[in-house]
Design an enzyme around this catalytic site. Structure first.
Site, PDB file in Angstrom:
ATOM      1  N   HIS A 192      -1.579  -9.827   1.949  1.00  0.00           N
ATOM      2  CA  HIS A 192      -1.893  -8.510   1.377  1.00  0.00           C
ATOM      3  C   HIS A 192      -2.964  -8.653   0.306  1.00  0.00           C
ATOM      4  CE1 HIS A 192      -1.231  -4.264   0.656  1.00  0.00           C
ATOM      5  NE2 HIS A 192      -1.203  -4.488  -0.648  1.00  0.00           N
ATOM      6  N   HIS A 245      -6.543  -6.626  -1.554  1.00  0.00           N
ATOM      7  CA  HIS A 245      -7.593  -5.616  -1.696  1.00  0.00           C
ATOM      8  C   HIS A 245      -8.739  -6.362  -2.378  1.00  0.00           C
ATOM      9  CE1 HIS A 245      -4.467  -2.580  -0.954  1.00  0.00           C
ATOM     10  NE2 HIS A 245      -3.748  -3.149  -1.900  1.00  0.00           N
ATOM     11  N   ARG A 268      -4.258   2.380 -11.946  1.00  0.00           N
ATOM     12  CA  ARG A 268      -4.850   2.954 -10.736  1.00  0.00           C
ATOM     13  C   ARG A 268      -6.095   3.783 -11.056  1.00  0.00           C
ATOM     14  NH1 ARG A 268      -2.210   7.057  -6.256  1.00  0.00           N
ATOM     15  NH2 ARG A 268      -2.543   8.525  -7.941  1.00  0.00           N
ATOM     16  N   TYR A 270      -9.194   0.345   2.525  1.00  0.00           N
ATOM     17  CA  TYR A 270      -9.075   1.802   2.490  1.00  0.00           C
ATOM     18  C   TYR A 270     -10.313   2.550   2.026  1.00  0.00           C
ATOM     19  CZ  TYR A 270      -7.604   0.867  -2.401  1.00  0.00           C
ATOM     20  OH  TYR A 270      -7.510   0.427  -3.701  1.00  0.00           O
ATOM     21  N   ARG A 284       3.416   8.271   0.524  1.00  0.00           N
ATOM     22  CA  ARG A 284       2.664   9.232  -0.294  1.00  0.00           C
ATOM     23  C   ARG A 284       1.458   9.760   0.473  1.00  0.00           C
ATOM     24  NH1 ARG A 284       0.395   6.041  -4.353  1.00  0.00           N
ATOM     25  NH2 ARG A 284       1.564   4.158  -3.882  1.00  0.00           N
ATOM     26  N   HIS A 312       2.529   0.095   2.152  1.00  0.00           N
ATOM     27  CA  HIS A 312       3.116  -0.044   0.819  1.00  0.00           C
ATOM     28  C   HIS A 312       4.424   0.760   0.773  1.00  0.00           C
ATOM     29  CE1 HIS A 312      -1.309  -0.303  -0.568  1.00  0.00           C
ATOM     30  NE2 HIS A 312      -0.794  -1.444  -0.946  1.00  0.00           N
ATOM     31  N   HIS A 356       5.667  -4.856  -1.080  1.00  0.00           N
ATOM     32  CA  HIS A 356       6.363  -4.668  -2.356  1.00  0.00           C
ATOM     33  C   HIS A 356       7.870  -4.444  -2.160  1.00  0.00           C
ATOM     34  CE1 HIS A 356       2.532  -4.689  -4.327  1.00  0.00           C
ATOM     35  NE2 HIS A 356       2.135  -3.579  -3.741  1.00  0.00           N
ATOM     36  N   ASP A 368      -2.784  -9.313  -3.382  1.00  0.00           N
ATOM     37  CA  ASP A 368      -2.854  -7.883  -3.683  1.00  0.00           C
ATOM     38  C   ASP A 368      -4.007  -7.522  -4.624  1.00  0.00           C
ATOM     39  OD1 ASP A 368      -2.248  -5.207  -3.842  1.00  0.00           O
ATOM     40  OD2 ASP A 368      -0.327  -5.449  -4.860  1.00  0.00           O
TER      41      ASP A 368
HETATM   42 ZN   LIG Z   1      -1.685  -3.113  -2.133  1.00  0.00          ZN
END
Ligand SMILES: [Zn+2]
Length: 441
Positions: A56, A58, A79, A118, A204, A228, A265, A316
Protein backbone atom coordinates in the site's frame (compact mmCIF):
# COMPACT_ATOMS: atom_id res chain seq x y z
CA UNK A 1 21.82 -17.59 -14.46
CA UNK A 2 23.04 -18.91 -11.11
CA UNK A 3 22.96 -16.94 -7.85
CA UNK A 4 24.88 -18.29 -4.87
CA UNK A 5 23.64 -17.08 -1.47
CA UNK A 6 26.01 -17.18 1.48
CA UNK A 7 22.85 -17.76 3.53
CA UNK A 8 19.15 -17.53 2.78
CA UNK A 9 15.78 -17.55 4.52
CA UNK A 10 13.75 -20.46 3.14
CA UNK A 11 10.99 -20.32 5.80
CA UNK A 12 11.06 -21.05 9.53
CA UNK A 13 13.12 -19.14 12.06
CA UNK A 14 16.61 -20.25 10.93
CA UNK A 15 18.63 -19.34 7.89
CA UNK A 16 20.22 -21.90 5.56
CA UNK A 17 23.85 -21.72 4.42
CA UNK A 18 25.10 -22.01 0.83
CA UNK A 19 21.91 -21.81 -1.22
CA UNK A 20 22.12 -21.91 -4.99
CA UNK A 21 19.30 -20.34 -7.02
CA UNK A 22 18.99 -21.24 -10.71
CA UNK A 23 17.09 -18.43 -12.45
CA UNK A 24 15.80 -18.57 -16.00
CA UNK A 25 13.62 -15.96 -17.73
CA UNK A 26 12.94 -14.16 -14.47
CA UNK A 27 11.79 -17.29 -12.62
CA UNK A 28 13.55 -19.46 -10.02
CA UNK A 29 13.70 -22.93 -11.56
CA UNK A 30 15.59 -24.71 -8.77
CA UNK A 31 16.86 -24.14 -5.23
CA UNK A 32 19.80 -26.24 -3.96
CA UNK A 33 21.02 -26.12 -0.37
CA UNK A 34 24.54 -26.90 0.83
CA UNK A 35 25.93 -26.02 -2.58
CA UNK A 36 29.40 -24.67 -3.30
CA UNK A 37 29.56 -21.54 -5.42
CA UNK A 38 30.06 -22.69 -9.04
CA UNK A 39 32.24 -20.77 -11.48
CA UNK A 40 30.27 -18.02 -13.17
CA UNK A 41 27.60 -17.71 -10.47
CA UNK A 42 26.78 -14.31 -8.99
CA UNK A 43 27.60 -14.27 -5.28
CA UNK A 44 25.26 -12.72 -2.74
CA UNK A 45 26.86 -12.17 0.65
CA UNK A 46 24.96 -11.93 3.94
CA UNK A 47 21.36 -13.14 4.19
CA UNK A 48 19.11 -13.45 1.14
CA UNK A 49 15.36 -12.95 1.57
CA UNK A 50 12.46 -13.19 -0.87
CA UNK A 51 11.66 -9.73 -2.24
CA UNK A 52 9.80 -7.51 0.24
CA UNK A 53 6.41 -6.34 -1.05
CA UNK A 54 5.00 -2.92 -0.23
CA UNK A 55 1.27 -3.54 -0.60
CA UNK A 56 0.00 0.00 0.00
CA UNK A 57 1.71 3.14 -1.29
CA UNK A 58 0.78 6.66 -2.30
CA UNK A 59 4.05 7.68 -3.96
CA UNK A 60 3.42 11.43 -3.98
CA UNK A 61 2.90 11.56 -0.21
CA UNK A 62 6.71 11.33 -0.03
CA UNK A 63 6.66 15.12 -0.54
CA UNK A 64 4.98 15.54 2.87
CA UNK A 65 7.60 13.69 4.91
CA UNK A 66 8.84 15.76 7.84
CA UNK A 67 6.65 18.74 6.95
CA UNK A 68 3.55 18.07 8.99
CA UNK A 69 4.87 17.84 12.54
CA UNK A 70 4.97 21.45 13.70
CA UNK A 71 1.31 22.21 14.09
CA UNK A 72 -0.20 19.10 15.65
CA UNK A 73 -3.69 18.23 14.45
CA UNK A 74 -5.03 14.85 13.38
CA UNK A 75 -5.59 12.72 10.29
CA UNK A 76 -8.05 15.23 8.84
CA UNK A 77 -5.76 18.27 9.20
CA UNK A 78 -2.93 16.18 7.66
CA UNK A 79 -5.30 15.36 4.78
CA UNK A 80 -5.70 19.09 4.02
CA UNK A 81 -1.91 19.38 3.63
CA UNK A 82 -1.90 16.30 1.42
CA UNK A 83 -4.64 17.81 -0.78
CA UNK A 84 -2.45 20.92 -1.23
CA UNK A 85 0.30 18.73 -2.72
CA UNK A 86 -2.14 16.69 -4.83
CA UNK A 87 -3.41 19.94 -6.39
CA UNK A 88 0.11 20.74 -7.65
CA UNK A 89 0.65 17.42 -9.44
CA UNK A 90 0.88 17.18 -13.21
CA UNK A 91 2.04 14.20 -15.29
CA UNK A 92 5.66 15.36 -15.46
CA UNK A 93 6.22 16.25 -11.80
CA UNK A 94 4.19 13.22 -10.73
CA UNK A 95 6.35 10.90 -12.87
CA UNK A 96 9.53 12.40 -11.41
CA UNK A 97 8.29 12.16 -7.83
CA UNK A 98 7.03 8.59 -8.27
CA UNK A 99 10.33 7.58 -9.90
CA UNK A 100 12.36 9.05 -7.03
CA UNK A 101 10.09 7.47 -4.42
CA UNK A 102 10.16 4.06 -6.11
CA UNK A 103 13.96 4.37 -6.31
CA UNK A 104 14.06 4.99 -2.55
CA UNK A 105 11.83 1.92 -2.10
CA UNK A 106 14.09 -0.28 -4.19
CA UNK A 107 17.17 0.86 -2.27
CA UNK A 108 15.23 -0.21 0.85
CA UNK A 109 14.79 -3.68 -0.70
CA UNK A 110 11.20 -3.36 -1.93
CA UNK A 111 10.84 -5.40 -5.12
CA UNK A 112 7.11 -4.93 -5.69
CA UNK A 113 4.78 -2.05 -4.87
CA UNK A 114 1.01 -1.64 -4.86
CA UNK A 115 0.42 1.98 -5.83
CA UNK A 116 -3.01 3.17 -4.68
CA UNK A 117 -3.40 5.72 -7.44
CA UNK A 118 -6.13 8.33 -7.22
CA UNK A 119 -4.97 11.59 -8.87
CA UNK A 120 -6.30 10.86 -12.36
CA UNK A 121 -7.45 14.09 -14.00
CA UNK A 122 -6.63 17.78 -14.30
CA UNK A 123 -7.50 20.20 -11.52
CA UNK A 124 -11.26 20.65 -11.64
CA UNK A 125 -11.75 17.14 -13.01
CA UNK A 126 -11.28 17.57 -16.78
CA UNK A 127 -9.51 14.46 -18.16
CA UNK A 128 -6.13 14.77 -19.84
CA UNK A 129 -6.07 14.02 -23.57
CA UNK A 130 -5.25 10.45 -22.61
CA UNK A 131 -7.44 9.88 -19.51
CA UNK A 132 -4.77 7.52 -18.15
CA UNK A 133 -1.90 9.99 -18.50
CA UNK A 134 -1.31 10.08 -14.73
CA UNK A 135 -1.45 6.27 -14.58
CA UNK A 136 1.14 6.18 -17.36
CA UNK A 137 3.33 8.44 -15.25
CA UNK A 138 3.24 5.86 -12.45
CA UNK A 139 3.93 2.86 -14.72
CA UNK A 140 6.79 4.69 -16.47
CA UNK A 141 8.27 5.63 -13.11
CA UNK A 142 8.21 1.99 -11.97
CA UNK A 143 9.75 0.82 -15.26
CA UNK A 144 12.56 3.38 -14.98
CA UNK A 145 13.41 2.02 -11.53
CA UNK A 146 12.97 -1.69 -12.36
CA UNK A 147 10.42 -2.31 -9.58
CA UNK A 148 7.40 -4.59 -9.99
CA UNK A 149 4.10 -2.67 -9.86
CA UNK A 150 0.44 -3.33 -9.25
CA UNK A 151 -1.40 -0.17 -10.19
CA UNK A 152 -4.36 -0.11 -7.80
CA UNK A 153 -6.53 2.27 -9.73
CA UNK A 154 -8.87 4.23 -7.50
CA UNK A 155 -12.57 4.85 -7.98
CA UNK A 156 -13.61 8.02 -6.10
CA UNK A 157 -17.13 9.36 -6.64
CA UNK A 158 -18.36 11.23 -3.56
CA UNK A 159 -17.03 13.10 -0.52
CA UNK A 160 -18.65 10.97 2.16
CA UNK A 161 -20.85 7.98 2.79
CA UNK A 162 -23.94 10.17 2.93
CA UNK A 163 -23.48 10.92 -0.79
CA UNK A 164 -22.21 14.47 -0.32
CA UNK A 165 -20.68 16.17 -3.34
CA UNK A 166 -16.94 16.10 -4.00
CA UNK A 167 -14.89 18.98 -2.68
CA UNK A 168 -12.92 21.04 -5.24
CA UNK A 169 -9.69 19.18 -4.32
CA UNK A 170 -11.37 15.81 -4.86
CA UNK A 171 -12.68 16.61 -8.37
CA UNK A 172 -9.54 15.38 -10.07
CA UNK A 173 -9.83 11.98 -8.35
CA UNK A 174 -13.24 11.26 -9.92
CA UNK A 175 -14.38 9.65 -13.18
CA UNK A 176 -17.94 10.89 -12.55
CA UNK A 177 -19.51 7.44 -12.38
CA UNK A 178 -18.52 3.83 -11.87
CA UNK A 179 -19.00 3.27 -15.61
CA UNK A 180 -16.57 6.11 -16.30
CA UNK A 181 -14.05 4.47 -13.97
CA UNK A 182 -14.53 1.03 -15.62
CA UNK A 183 -14.03 2.50 -19.08
CA UNK A 184 -10.80 4.22 -18.07
CA UNK A 185 -9.33 1.40 -15.98
CA UNK A 186 -9.82 -1.27 -18.63
CA UNK A 187 -7.66 0.81 -21.01
CA UNK A 188 -4.60 0.72 -18.74
CA UNK A 189 -1.96 -1.47 -20.36
CA UNK A 190 -0.52 -4.41 -18.43
CA UNK A 191 3.01 -5.76 -18.87
CA UNK A 192 5.43 -8.34 -17.52
CA UNK A 193 6.15 -6.15 -14.48
CA UNK A 194 2.81 -4.30 -14.32
CA UNK A 195 -0.56 -5.54 -13.15
CA UNK A 196 -3.74 -3.62 -12.44
CA UNK A 197 -6.12 -3.87 -9.53
CA UNK A 198 -9.34 -2.17 -8.49
CA UNK A 199 -9.29 0.29 -5.64
CA UNK A 200 -12.63 1.73 -4.61
CA UNK A 201 -11.17 4.34 -2.28
CA UNK A 202 -13.37 3.69 0.77
CA UNK A 203 -17.02 3.47 1.81
CA UNK A 204 -16.78 7.25 2.07
CA UNK A 205 -15.92 7.71 -1.61
CA UNK A 206 -17.93 4.99 -3.40
CA UNK A 207 -21.68 4.34 -2.98
CA UNK A 208 -22.69 0.80 -2.02
CA UNK A 209 -24.26 -0.16 -5.41
CA UNK A 210 -21.05 0.92 -7.17
CA UNK A 211 -18.95 -1.09 -4.72
CA UNK A 212 -20.97 -4.13 -5.79
CA UNK A 213 -20.29 -3.36 -9.47
CA UNK A 214 -16.54 -3.09 -8.84
CA UNK A 215 -16.51 -6.31 -6.81
CA UNK A 216 -18.25 -8.10 -9.67
CA UNK A 217 -15.69 -6.72 -12.16
CA UNK A 218 -12.77 -7.96 -10.05
CA UNK A 219 -14.34 -11.43 -9.77
CA UNK A 220 -14.95 -11.60 -13.52
CA UNK A 221 -11.41 -10.57 -14.46
CA UNK A 222 -9.57 -12.05 -11.43
CA UNK A 223 -8.14 -8.72 -10.35
CA UNK A 224 -7.16 -7.83 -6.79
CA UNK A 225 -9.38 -5.31 -4.98
CA UNK A 226 -7.99 -2.97 -2.31
CA UNK A 227 -9.97 -0.52 -0.17
CA UNK A 228 -9.28 1.71 2.83
CA UNK A 229 -11.43 0.65 5.81
CA UNK A 230 -11.99 2.19 9.23
CA UNK A 231 -8.73 4.08 9.51
CA UNK A 232 -10.53 6.67 11.62
CA UNK A 233 -13.46 6.49 14.08
CA UNK A 234 -15.15 9.35 12.17
CA UNK A 235 -15.57 7.07 9.13
CA UNK A 236 -17.33 4.48 11.30
CA UNK A 237 -19.59 7.11 12.86
CA UNK A 238 -20.58 8.55 9.46
CA UNK A 239 -21.23 5.07 8.04
CA UNK A 240 -23.35 4.05 11.02
CA UNK A 241 -25.31 7.31 10.81
CA UNK A 242 -25.94 6.97 7.07
CA UNK A 243 -26.51 3.22 6.77
CA UNK A 244 -26.86 1.73 10.26
CA UNK A 245 -23.88 -0.54 9.53
CA UNK A 246 -20.13 -0.53 10.05
CA UNK A 247 -17.98 -0.03 6.93
CA UNK A 248 -16.92 -3.71 7.07
CA UNK A 249 -20.54 -4.90 7.28
CA UNK A 250 -21.44 -2.65 4.34
CA UNK A 251 -18.57 -4.18 2.32
CA UNK A 252 -19.74 -7.69 3.23
CA UNK A 253 -23.28 -6.84 2.08
CA UNK A 254 -21.94 -5.43 -1.21
CA UNK A 255 -20.02 -8.66 -1.91
CA UNK A 256 -16.64 -6.95 -1.60
CA UNK A 257 -15.08 -9.22 1.05
CA UNK A 258 -13.53 -12.06 -0.94
CA UNK A 259 -10.23 -13.93 -1.15
CA UNK A 260 -9.00 -11.38 -3.69
CA UNK A 261 -9.76 -8.39 -1.46
CA UNK A 262 -7.40 -6.52 0.81
CA UNK A 263 -8.68 -4.01 3.36
CA UNK A 264 -6.17 -1.34 4.28
CA UNK A 265 -5.81 -0.25 7.94
CA UNK A 266 -8.94 -1.77 9.59
CA UNK A 267 -7.75 0.08 12.67
CA UNK A 268 -11.15 0.61 14.29
CA UNK A 269 -13.21 -2.52 13.70
CA UNK A 270 -15.54 -4.55 15.89
CA UNK A 271 -15.20 -8.24 16.79
CA UNK A 272 -18.01 -8.94 14.28
CA UNK A 273 -16.07 -7.03 11.59
CA UNK A 274 -12.93 -9.07 12.31
CA UNK A 275 -14.92 -12.29 11.98
CA UNK A 276 -16.39 -11.11 8.65
CA UNK A 277 -12.89 -10.34 7.33
CA UNK A 278 -11.56 -13.72 8.45
CA UNK A 279 -14.40 -15.67 6.89
CA UNK A 280 -13.41 -15.01 3.23
CA UNK A 281 -10.58 -14.71 4.25
CA UNK A 282 -9.90 -11.12 3.26
CA UNK A 283 -6.32 -9.88 3.63
CA UNK A 284 -5.61 -7.01 6.02
CA UNK A 285 -2.89 -4.53 5.04
CA UNK A 286 -1.41 -2.79 8.06
CA UNK A 287 0.58 0.41 7.66
CA UNK A 288 1.96 0.89 11.18
CA UNK A 289 4.46 3.69 10.51
CA UNK A 290 1.71 5.76 8.89
CA UNK A 291 -0.93 4.81 11.45
CA UNK A 292 1.29 6.00 14.29
CA UNK A 293 2.36 9.09 12.35
CA UNK A 294 -1.27 10.11 11.78
CA UNK A 295 -2.41 9.16 15.29
CA UNK A 296 -4.83 6.62 13.80
CA UNK A 297 -4.53 3.98 16.51
CA UNK A 298 -3.43 0.33 16.59
CA UNK A 299 -5.23 -2.37 14.59
CA UNK A 300 -5.45 -5.83 16.10
CA UNK A 301 -3.01 -7.82 13.97
CA UNK A 302 -3.26 -10.81 16.29
CA UNK A 303 -7.06 -10.70 16.13
CA UNK A 304 -7.05 -10.59 12.32
CA UNK A 305 -4.58 -13.47 12.11
CA UNK A 306 -6.60 -15.54 14.60
CA UNK A 307 -9.75 -14.93 12.56
CA UNK A 308 -7.99 -16.24 9.44
CA UNK A 309 -7.01 -13.06 7.59
CA UNK A 310 -3.53 -13.00 6.03
CA UNK A 311 -1.55 -9.87 6.97
CA UNK A 312 0.55 -7.70 4.68
CA UNK A 313 2.11 -4.25 5.07
CA UNK A 314 2.41 -0.93 3.26
CA UNK A 315 4.44 2.25 3.59
CA UNK A 316 1.26 4.23 2.74
CA UNK A 317 2.09 7.91 3.45
CA UNK A 318 5.88 7.30 3.17
CA UNK A 319 6.46 8.73 6.66
CA UNK A 320 9.42 6.36 6.44
CA UNK A 321 10.23 3.72 3.82
CA UNK A 322 11.63 0.76 5.71
CA UNK A 323 9.94 -2.63 5.53
CA UNK A 324 11.75 -3.94 8.61
CA UNK A 325 10.33 -1.03 10.59
CA UNK A 326 6.80 -1.80 9.29
CA UNK A 327 7.10 -5.49 10.17
CA UNK A 328 8.44 -5.12 13.69
CA UNK A 329 5.91 -2.37 14.41
CA UNK A 330 3.07 -4.87 13.93
CA UNK A 331 4.31 -6.92 16.87
CA UNK A 332 5.74 -4.05 18.94
CA UNK A 333 2.46 -2.10 18.83
CA UNK A 334 0.63 -5.23 20.00
CA UNK A 335 3.12 -5.56 22.87
CA UNK A 336 2.31 -2.03 24.04
CA UNK A 337 -1.40 -2.73 23.89
CA UNK A 338 -1.42 -6.21 25.43
CA UNK A 339 1.59 -6.25 27.76
CA UNK A 340 2.72 -9.52 26.14
CA UNK A 341 5.63 -10.42 23.84
CA UNK A 342 5.98 -12.90 21.00
CA UNK A 343 2.42 -12.80 19.70
CA UNK A 344 3.50 -13.07 16.07
CA UNK A 345 6.69 -15.02 15.30
CA UNK A 346 9.40 -13.27 13.29
CA UNK A 347 8.96 -15.75 10.42
CA UNK A 348 5.23 -14.88 10.21
CA UNK A 349 6.15 -11.20 10.07
CA UNK A 350 8.61 -11.87 7.24
CA UNK A 351 5.88 -13.82 5.42
CA UNK A 352 3.58 -10.78 5.80
CA UNK A 353 6.27 -8.59 4.24
CA UNK A 354 6.89 -10.93 1.31
CA UNK A 355 4.56 -13.71 0.12
CA UNK A 356 1.33 -12.35 1.61
CA UNK A 357 1.92 -8.96 -0.03
CA UNK A 358 2.64 -10.58 -3.40
CA UNK A 359 -0.59 -12.57 -3.21
CA UNK A 360 -2.56 -9.47 -2.20
CA UNK A 361 -1.20 -7.64 -5.26
CA UNK A 362 -2.14 -10.46 -7.63
CA UNK A 363 1.34 -11.90 -8.24
CA UNK A 364 0.89 -15.35 -6.71
CA UNK A 365 3.83 -17.67 -5.95
CA UNK A 366 6.57 -15.77 -4.13
CA UNK A 367 9.62 -16.91 -2.20
CA UNK A 368 12.93 -18.71 -2.62
CA UNK A 369 11.23 -21.74 -4.17
CA UNK A 370 11.15 -23.30 -7.62
CA UNK A 371 8.46 -21.70 -9.76
CA UNK A 372 8.50 -18.34 -7.97
CA UNK A 373 9.45 -15.09 -9.64
CA UNK A 374 13.12 -14.29 -9.15
CA UNK A 375 12.64 -11.38 -6.76
CA UNK A 376 15.09 -11.40 -3.84
CA UNK A 377 17.39 -9.18 -1.81
CA UNK A 378 20.61 -9.53 0.16
CA UNK A 379 21.18 -8.02 3.60
CA UNK A 380 24.60 -7.18 5.05
CA UNK A 381 24.94 -9.29 8.22
CA UNK A 382 28.20 -7.49 9.06
CA UNK A 383 26.52 -4.09 9.49
CA UNK A 384 26.70 -2.52 12.94
CA UNK A 385 23.05 -3.43 13.49
CA UNK A 386 23.31 -7.06 12.40
CA UNK A 387 26.83 -8.11 13.38
CA UNK A 388 26.62 -11.23 15.53
CA UNK A 389 23.52 -12.67 13.89
CA UNK A 390 23.18 -16.39 14.72
CA UNK A 391 21.71 -18.74 12.17
CA UNK A 392 19.17 -20.07 14.71
CA UNK A 393 17.79 -16.56 15.32
CA UNK A 394 18.30 -15.03 11.90
CA UNK A 395 14.67 -13.97 11.42
CA UNK A 396 14.41 -12.38 14.87
CA UNK A 397 17.62 -10.46 14.38
CA UNK A 398 16.62 -9.19 10.94
CA UNK A 399 13.01 -8.30 11.83
CA UNK A 400 13.91 -6.49 15.06
CA UNK A 401 17.22 -4.85 14.19
CA UNK A 402 17.71 -4.47 10.42
CA UNK A 403 17.11 -1.19 8.66
CA UNK A 404 16.56 -0.27 5.03
CA UNK A 405 20.22 0.76 4.78
CA UNK A 406 21.36 -2.82 5.46
CA UNK A 407 20.05 -3.90 2.04
CA UNK A 408 22.98 -4.37 -0.35
CA UNK A 409 21.49 -6.07 -3.41
CA UNK A 410 18.03 -6.15 -4.99
CA UNK A 411 17.01 -8.48 -7.82
CA UNK A 412 13.64 -8.16 -9.60
CA UNK A 413 12.61 -10.74 -12.22
CA UNK A 414 16.21 -11.97 -12.29
CA UNK A 415 17.64 -8.51 -12.99
CA UNK A 416 19.88 -6.87 -10.40
CA UNK A 417 18.69 -3.27 -9.87
CA UNK A 418 20.67 -2.50 -6.69
CA UNK A 419 24.26 -3.62 -6.07
CA UNK A 420 26.39 -2.78 -3.05
CA UNK A 421 23.70 -0.35 -1.86
CA UNK A 422 23.80 1.64 -5.12
CA UNK A 423 20.92 1.82 -7.57
CA UNK A 424 22.07 0.59 -10.97
CA UNK A 425 19.32 2.39 -12.94
CA UNK A 426 18.99 5.69 -11.04
CA UNK A 427 22.02 7.83 -10.17
CA UNK A 428 21.82 9.98 -7.05
CA UNK A 429 18.43 8.95 -5.68
CA UNK A 430 18.66 11.63 -2.97
CA UNK A 431 19.11 14.33 -5.63
CA UNK A 432 16.12 13.01 -7.59
CA UNK A 433 14.01 13.10 -4.42
CA UNK A 434 15.08 16.65 -3.51
CA UNK A 435 14.32 18.02 -6.99
CA UNK A 436 11.02 16.14 -7.32
CA UNK A 437 9.81 17.31 -3.91
CA UNK A 438 10.85 20.92 -4.60
CA UNK A 439 8.82 20.83 -7.81
CA UNK A 440 5.56 20.13 -5.94
CA UNK A 441 6.24 22.22 -2.84
ZN1 LIG B 1 -3.78 4.87 1.87
Amino acid sequence: MLWHCESAWLGGEESTADVLLDVQDGTIVSVTTGAACPAGASRLRGLVLPGPVNAHSHAFHRALRGRTHRTGGDFWSWRRLMYDVSARLDPDNYRALAKATFAEMSLAGITCVGEFHYVHHQRGGRPYEDPNEMGWAVTEAAAAVGIRLTLLDVCYLQADVDGSALTPEQQRFSDGSVDGWLERVTAIPRGPLVRVGAAPHSVRAVPEPDLAVIAEWTRTYSQPLHIHVSEQPAENAACLAATGRTPTQLLADAGVLTLMTTVVHATHVTAEDTALLGRAPTTVCLCPTTERDLADGVGSAVGFAAAGSPLCVGSDSQAVIDMFEELRAIELDERLVTGRRGLLAPASLLAAGTAAGATALGWGRHGLVAGARADFIAIDLDSVRLAGTQRADATGHVVYAASASDVTDVVVAGRRIVEGGEHLLVDDVGGHLARAIAAVS
